[in-house]
Write a protein that holds these residues in place. Structure first.
Motif, mmCIF file in Angstrom:
data_model
loop_
_atom_site.group_PDB
_atom_site.id
_atom_site.type_symbol
_atom_site.label_atom_id
_atom_site.label_comp_id
_atom_site.label_asym_id
_atom_site.label_seq_id
_atom_site.Cartn_x
_atom_site.Cartn_y
_atom_site.Cartn_z
ATOM 1 N N UNK A 190 0.790 -1.241 0.000
ATOM 2 C CA UNK A 190 0.000 0.000 0.000
ATOM 3 C C UNK A 190 0.823 1.291 0.000
ATOM 4 N N UNK A 191 1.970 1.268 -0.630
ATOM 5 C CA UNK A 191 2.802 2.473 -0.692
ATOM 6 C C UNK A 191 2.081 3.567 -1.454
ATOM 7 N N UNK A 192 1.556 3.257 -2.640
ATOM 8 C CA UNK A 192 0.914 4.278 -3.463
ATOM 9 C C UNK A 192 -0.415 4.721 -2.876
ATOM 10 N N UNK A 193 -1.058 3.832 -2.126
ATOM 11 C CA UNK A 193 -2.275 4.235 -1.439
ATOM 12 C C UNK A 193 -1.955 5.319 -0.416
ATOM 13 N N UNK A 194 -0.881 5.128 0.325
ATOM 14 C CA UNK A 194 -0.483 6.140 1.317
ATOM 15 C C UNK A 194 -0.041 7.433 0.644
#
Length: 67
Positions: A40-44
């Motif tokens: 979830x890097x891009x979600x954050x």
């Protein structure tokens, strides 16, 4: 106009804009994570950018009414 209190319509519009920034950032981040099969890097990142955009918009709009 500067110095006047915001109307309910303006406040609703501001609220919708703020929610839109956060939701679009979050959905964009989730879509990138799904497409790239990543954690979830891009979600954050998307959520952070959405919140940053919402805060910037809120400050800009509220300054009009604090003059």
């Amino acid at each position: 106009m500067p110095g006047e209190s915001p109307s309910p319509r303006q406040l609703i519009g501001l609220g919708a804009t703020l929610v839109g920034f956060v939701v679009l950032g979050l959905v964009g981040g989730i879509a990138l994570d799904s497409w790239l099969h990543s954690t979830p890097v891009w979600t954050m990142v998307g959520l952070f950018l959405g919140v940053l955009g919402a805060v910037g918009t809120a400050i800009g709009e509220l300054r009009k009414f604090l003059r």
